[in-house]
Write a protein that holds these residues in place. Structure first.
Motif, mmCIF file in Angstrom:
data_model
loop_
_atom_site.group_PDB
_atom_site.id
_atom_site.type_symbol
_atom_site.label_atom_id
_atom_site.label_comp_id
_atom_site.label_asym_id
_atom_site.label_seq_id
_atom_site.Cartn_x
_atom_site.Cartn_y
_atom_site.Cartn_z
ATOM 1 N N LEU A 1 80.179 39.683 -59.979
ATOM 2 C CA LEU A 1 79.473 38.549 -60.358
ATOM 3 C C LEU A 1 79.725 37.645 -59.061
ATOM 4 C CD1 LEU A 1 80.041 37.867 -64.101
ATOM 5 C CD2 LEU A 1 78.396 39.185 -62.963
ATOM 6 N N GLY A 2 80.499 38.004 -58.103
ATOM 7 C CA GLY A 2 80.425 37.514 -56.733
ATOM 8 C C GLY A 2 81.058 35.791 -56.885
ATOM 9 N N MET A 3 82.103 35.964 -57.889
ATOM 10 C CA MET A 3 82.737 34.608 -57.833
ATOM 11 C C MET A 3 84.031 34.563 -56.876
ATOM 12 S SD MET A 3 82.686 33.932 -62.009
ATOM 13 C CE MET A 3 83.329 32.309 -61.965
ATOM 14 N N GLU A 4 84.300 33.290 -56.485
ATOM 15 C CA GLU A 4 85.246 32.967 -55.531
ATOM 16 C C GLU A 4 86.749 32.724 -56.367
ATOM 17 O OE1 GLU A 4 84.487 33.491 -52.386
ATOM 18 O OE2 GLU A 4 82.353 32.749 -51.861
ATOM 19 N N ILE A 5 87.577 33.254 -55.585
ATOM 20 C CA ILE A 5 88.930 33.153 -56.130
ATOM 21 C C ILE A 5 89.259 31.958 -55.381
ATOM 22 C CG2 ILE A 5 91.432 33.758 -56.210
ATOM 23 C CD1 ILE A 5 90.052 36.467 -56.369
ATOM 24 N N SER A 6 89.711 30.597 -56.128
ATOM 25 C CA SER A 6 90.196 29.594 -55.368
ATOM 26 C C SER A 6 91.641 29.189 -55.441
ATOM 27 C CB SER A 6 89.354 28.325 -56.078
ATOM 28 O OG SER A 6 89.287 28.338 -57.272
ATOM 29 N N HIS A 7 92.169 30.141 -56.543
ATOM 30 C CA HIS A 7 93.750 29.714 -56.478
ATOM 31 C C HIS A 7 94.567 30.896 -57.311
ATOM 32 C CE1 HIS A 7 97.426 27.503 -56.687
ATOM 33 N NE2 HIS A 7 97.377 27.528 -57.970
ATOM 34 N N ARG A 8 95.672 31.357 -57.312
ATOM 35 C CA ARG A 8 96.352 32.138 -57.842
ATOM 36 C C ARG A 8 97.944 31.554 -58.297
ATOM 37 N NH1 ARG A 8 94.853 37.757 -57.907
ATOM 38 N NH2 ARG A 8 93.447 38.050 -56.200
ATOM 39 N N GLU A 9 98.211 31.705 -59.502
ATOM 40 C CA GLU A 9 99.467 30.921 -59.999
ATOM 41 C C GLU A 9 100.115 31.728 -61.318
ATOM 42 O OE1 GLU A 9 99.281 26.380 -59.933
ATOM 43 O OE2 GLU A 9 100.357 26.574 -61.720
ATOM 44 N N GLY A 10 101.113 32.038 -60.848
ATOM 45 C CA GLY A 10 101.782 32.958 -62.312
ATOM 46 C C GLY A 10 100.928 34.011 -62.579
ATOM 47 N N GLN A 11 100.727 34.235 -63.851
ATOM 48 C CA GLN A 11 99.841 35.280 -64.206
ATOM 49 C C GLN A 11 98.247 35.020 -64.266
ATOM 50 O OE1 GLN A 11 102.607 37.104 -63.669
ATOM 51 N NE2 GLN A 11 101.832 38.463 -65.226
ATOM 52 N N SER A 12 98.076 33.738 -63.388
ATOM 53 C CA SER A 12 96.669 33.342 -63.872
ATOM 54 C C SER A 12 95.888 33.456 -62.358
ATOM 55 C CB SER A 12 96.678 31.863 -64.282
ATOM 56 O OG SER A 12 97.214 31.790 -65.458
ATOM 57 N N VAL A 13 94.638 33.651 -62.568
ATOM 58 C CA VAL A 13 93.801 33.388 -61.424
ATOM 59 C C VAL A 13 92.767 32.550 -61.666
ATOM 60 C CG1 VAL A 13 92.178 34.927 -59.840
ATOM 61 C CG2 VAL A 13 94.213 35.960 -60.524
ATOM 62 N N TYR A 14 92.248 31.868 -60.896
ATOM 63 C CA TYR A 14 91.287 30.789 -60.990
ATOM 64 C C TYR A 14 90.054 31.007 -60.021
ATOM 65 C CZ TYR A 14 95.229 28.082 -62.732
ATOM 66 O OH TYR A 14 96.294 27.538 -63.611
ATOM 67 N N LEU A 15 88.897 30.815 -60.495
ATOM 68 C CA LEU A 15 87.785 31.307 -59.854
ATOM 69 C C LEU A 15 86.630 30.199 -60.188
ATOM 70 C CD1 LEU A 15 88.752 34.368 -61.845
ATOM 71 C CD2 LEU A 15 87.253 35.214 -59.856
ATOM 72 N N ARG A 16 85.675 30.320 -59.321
ATOM 73 C CA ARG A 16 84.566 29.353 -59.313
ATOM 74 C C ARG A 16 83.156 30.124 -58.756
ATOM 75 N NH1 ARG A 16 83.466 27.660 -54.430
ATOM 76 N NH2 ARG A 16 81.790 26.385 -54.999
ATOM 77 N N ALA A 17 81.899 29.830 -59.249
ATOM 78 C CA ALA A 17 80.648 30.209 -58.840
ATOM 79 C C ALA A 17 80.461 29.391 -57.495
ATOM 80 C CB ALA A 17 79.709 30.282 -59.785
ATOM 81 N N TYR A 18 79.383 29.909 -56.960
ATOM 82 C CA TYR A 18 79.269 29.161 -55.650
ATOM 83 C C TYR A 18 78.648 27.954 -55.503
ATOM 84 C CZ TYR A 18 74.392 30.953 -55.094
ATOM 85 O OH TYR A 18 73.391 31.436 -55.413
ATOM 86 N N GLU A 19 77.983 27.444 -56.798
ATOM 87 C CA GLU A 19 77.480 26.110 -57.022
ATOM 88 C C GLU A 19 78.353 25.339 -58.086
ATOM 89 O OE1 GLU A 19 73.131 26.991 -55.069
ATOM 90 O OE2 GLU A 19 73.056 26.320 -57.174
ATOM 91 N N ASP A 20 79.487 25.868 -58.410
ATOM 92 C CA ASP A 20 80.477 24.985 -59.167
ATOM 93 C C ASP A 20 80.902 24.025 -58.227
ATOM 94 O OD1 ASP A 20 80.154 26.016 -61.816
ATOM 95 O OD2 ASP A 20 81.215 27.704 -61.398
#
Lengths: 327, 327, 327, 327
Positions: free
Chosen positions: A29-48
């Motif tokens: 789905l081509g989402m970007e990873i903006s952060h990783r922390e502990g057991q979590s990964v944070y992503l966003r779409a390119y127009e979010d």
């Protein structure tokens, strides 16, 4: 639309297979990873526009950890927090969530965890991701068929009227469409605070469970992109549950699939229709009537399987995908 | 978006060739005629909910007769009417317009005629036009490449800041995008009261004229439909001014053409992007800078001709299409 | 491709409801009527070059009256006529068919009536239909969602190998794709004489009947047009049997529906893939294997109902649409 | 189409920036690298069946190294080789080219290097690239907006009739479309051996140079993919020369751009139209006539710049892109 809530900000999901879940959202789905922390990964779409719209956290079971809403103003934020508190469903204030400011946590009558906030971090693109298209917060990715933005969430509820009433009375949502079944039972409601037909939908859980998650939808806009991602899914053994096809309700051109962790994901291939009428009268589908039943679910395209009404996350005992398909 | 104006309701245009103008909108753009009265014909797109969104009236010269806005509530209606009155640009109340209730008439600082109202007539489909798609007010027509709904208007102004300021201060609009040229001169502004990037745009009139009309846009949603209508226009000698191509500003996939009466019409082939952020910061294009100049106007596709900046209706002396193309 | 047959010219269908059938092809699929004679109406798509590609004739039962092929040259015409004659399936020469020159009539081993010809009439557009697009024989119509050209026919056969063998040995077709089922039984074959994957397909008739018609396909090219026509069909109660969805076999993005006379019609929403390899090896799907079974029929999109394998025209006793759907 | 040549197999290009050229085709157009050898890299689109369709070789100047055709059969191969030899433009036999069997090398009257062959290597996908879509030689890539297959080449010639005559008389091509200018001068010809409107086009070189390369075209099929790649090109500073727009000639929905080495590349966003008529009469555009001039080049969309008629590779002295744009 003058409402105290302005928009859906993000959804946090649990996944028993977090690496595969992240790979699904990132690679396909081509989402970007903006952060990783502990057991979590944070992503966003390119127009979010904000720092993240999707958080994946490792857990034993799939399901929703949290749905985050943004208020329409600082004043609206205070007002809505007070109404939630008064409703008895408030949990309390938090200031510690990544990229999110002070927020008020609560849950729906069915128990889905939510929060509302005003302050939050906008995504700041590093130079190599900056776009000359100034309304685009980061470049269009070259991976997979990239989704453009978070669109809406759909929650399964044990009782639609109670949960729908909470969303309207306390959170200030408007009911855009509704399905009424045999005996006048409300089996689905689509609610929004903007021109979108829904930022949230509530569907009756056919298993009778409480507080489960049905799906999160990301937006493509172009119908061709649903055909593209369906082609890729078919080739790479991602399970498609239904679509590409068109709902009558919401007019959405949709595809439903399962991310590797087991959560259902919808890809939204056009805009459906937009609502600007400030005195909008809820579109009511009387699904006890055969025409409405058929046309509301599938305006055109293949039918949805039973799992669509029974499978949610966490999985209800006896209602896993394999079990449902054997019924 | 908490604003006193909720949406664009309709536009009334003058045409020196009314029969041909109506044929253009009816036969090629698939609009439905909902009423005829005197020298006027009222039309709507098949997903426009009100009685009409376009009125064509016979006149010696092309141009705009009126732009109609709907308030967000009866209270908003009173508030906005009072602010207009206080601005000195009010004209007065009217109750006699077809399909429109009590309305307050006014004009922009540049002199474009507008009105705001709360009550108005919804389109009630006769049985043969009723759709089983319950959110669609009438069946999709079988003529031409039918537009789905009215989207926005674009007005030429002698001075952008003054007119833009009126739209924000008095009418409660938000500035979504802006073009700033040499010497900090504001040459364009895109404003909205909803998730749309604009219900109205204001462009500096390169001829220095006042109060002229640039274009009205109808919405397709699907890029293919721009290709379809462009094919038909090319075959049937409708003059295309620019596109199909994509603006950087608003991210619109567009086509500009002239209806037979001489008014410019835009067809809008996707959704651009939608704005849900309640604290949206205006996207500013610095068009004194070459990259922004190029990318804001044409993100991709052919360039726009000079006429785009000088031709409007009514036609300014010496600035007819033929005259401009010879420059 | 050096073959004695060059292309599919036209198909003649029987309809018990000829007026409604013609209205379907004319109003919804935008075909042009080029001639009427006796109980027959002749139509063509706007990019069909010959006088007609579809003939509708009133009859008690739906079904196929004739499939017409054009030879690759006058010499090929003689050669193929001789081979047919030698096969024992020849019927004889005819010179009396509207818009078609001297032709040799024959039938498939299963009994489907066909003919082959060299001379035929090209469509000559009257001035008002002439296009400035010089490769387009007439203007793009403004009605419905106009199909561009005839694409292929699909015939149900009691025995695939026999009929497929006739098409290759006698008519010079190449087998592009094939489905082989349990026990090595050939259940489907897709054959062509051009870059198309098929001008004709042969499917095993699950009812055991002989000589029935499965469908004729008209071509759109653009996927959006399948969504458009599906929208219109759903709104106007045209029965869609399957799709829009994508076959693995032929890679066709398809929609199947029934014209009012009961014949199945396919609308073809892209080009699938084209074959230029002069030594093409037949693509074989082993449908005894589950992956191939699933992927060959539906690459993505909803499943096909039982009727797809049993319903044909004329209708086999006990295998009408209503009867099949109750099984 | 009974011709001795069956199809275009591959094109070999020179690039002064080979790494950037390869990155362009691999990262943005999603092509797969199938081989590297010496200063050359071999690539193919995911629906190209042979080992490669594009070879990029480092060289001081951009331009075409070789165009490879496949004969229709071993017999056709011998026939066409003999005809070339007899034409005096033969160069000789070669057996040493990577992935290609015994081939006969020659050049056009203008000097473009070509070869014809029968035997060649098919691409054999390794397990991880194998598709369940059995007519697809390898999986759809997840990079960029992947092209599906090689479509055609366009060569600039000092004299169209001579070179066009060689293609028809010696190589057995058919002239599908033609542009005739002032004084009856032939300024362009589109030729094919299949249902495609062209595997090769010949355009008069406005600089009077000989033997230059205009462009190679890769095929998308879906119009949306042209919009997608145009969006990516605009964002990543790939120079678009023209389009997305539609030619009247060939009905192609096109985009022209320059790969980093300086060669022009066309992306082809639909199928144009296909030719099955075995007695096809060349479509002639009389471009001395204004309507034909306008409609043949641009059916709709933005105009093409002067560079389209003067820029080719190798670059003619004084006719680089920067120099032309200053004229």
């Amino acid at each position: 639309m003058n409402t105290d809530i302005a928009q859906l900000v993000s959804i946090a999901l649990y996944s028993p297979k977090p690496d595969e879940s992240v790979a699904f959202f990132h690679d396909l789905l081509g989402m970007e990873i903006s952060h990783r922390e502990g057991q979590s990964v944070y992503l966003r779409a390119y127009e979010d526009f904000y720092q993240y719209s999707l958080k994946i956290t490792e857990a034993a079971q799939a399901g929703v950890e949290q749905v985050t809403w943004r208020a329409s103003s600082p004043e609206s934020f205070e007002r809505v927090a007070k109404r939630i508190e008064a409703s008895g469903l408030g949990i309390g204030w938090t200031e510690n969530d990544y990229a999110h400011g002070r927020a008020y946590k609560f849950c729906t009558p069915d128990g889905h965890p939510m929060k509302v906030l005003w302050d939050l971090d906008y995504f700041q693109a590093p130079p190599e991701l900056k776009s000359n298209l100034r309304s685009r917060p980061s470049k269009r990715p070259l991976r997979g068929v990239p989704v453009r933005r978070l669109d809406h969430v759909n929650l399964m509820v044990s009782d639609v009227p109670t949960n729908r009433g909470f969303m309207t009375a306390v959170l200030d949502f408007h009911v855009r469409e509704q399905k009424i079944g045999e005996g006048g039972v409300e089996v689905g409601a689509w609610l929004s605070v903007s021109a979108l037909v829904h930022e949230i939908a509530l569907m009756r859980d056919a298993t009778g469970s409480r507080g489960r998650f049905h799906h999160v939808a990301f937006w493509y806009g172009a119908p061709q992109h649903l055909l593209d991602i369906a082609d890729i899914f078919s080739e790479r053994d991602v399970q498609i549950e239904g679509g590409p096809a068109k709902h009558g309700t919401t007019q959405a051109y949709f595809l439903y699939c399962f991310e590797p962790g087991g959560n259902r994901v919808e890809l939204f291939g056009d805009t459906g229709y937009l609502i600007f009428d400030p005195a909008w009268k809820t579109v009511v589908w009387n699904v006890a009537n055969e025409v409405d039943l058929e046309k509301s679910t599938i305006w055109f395209g293949g039918q949805l399987p039973k799992s669509f009404y029974r499978y949610g996350t966490p999985v209800a005992p006896g209602h896993g995908l394999a079990e449902i398909s054997k019924q």
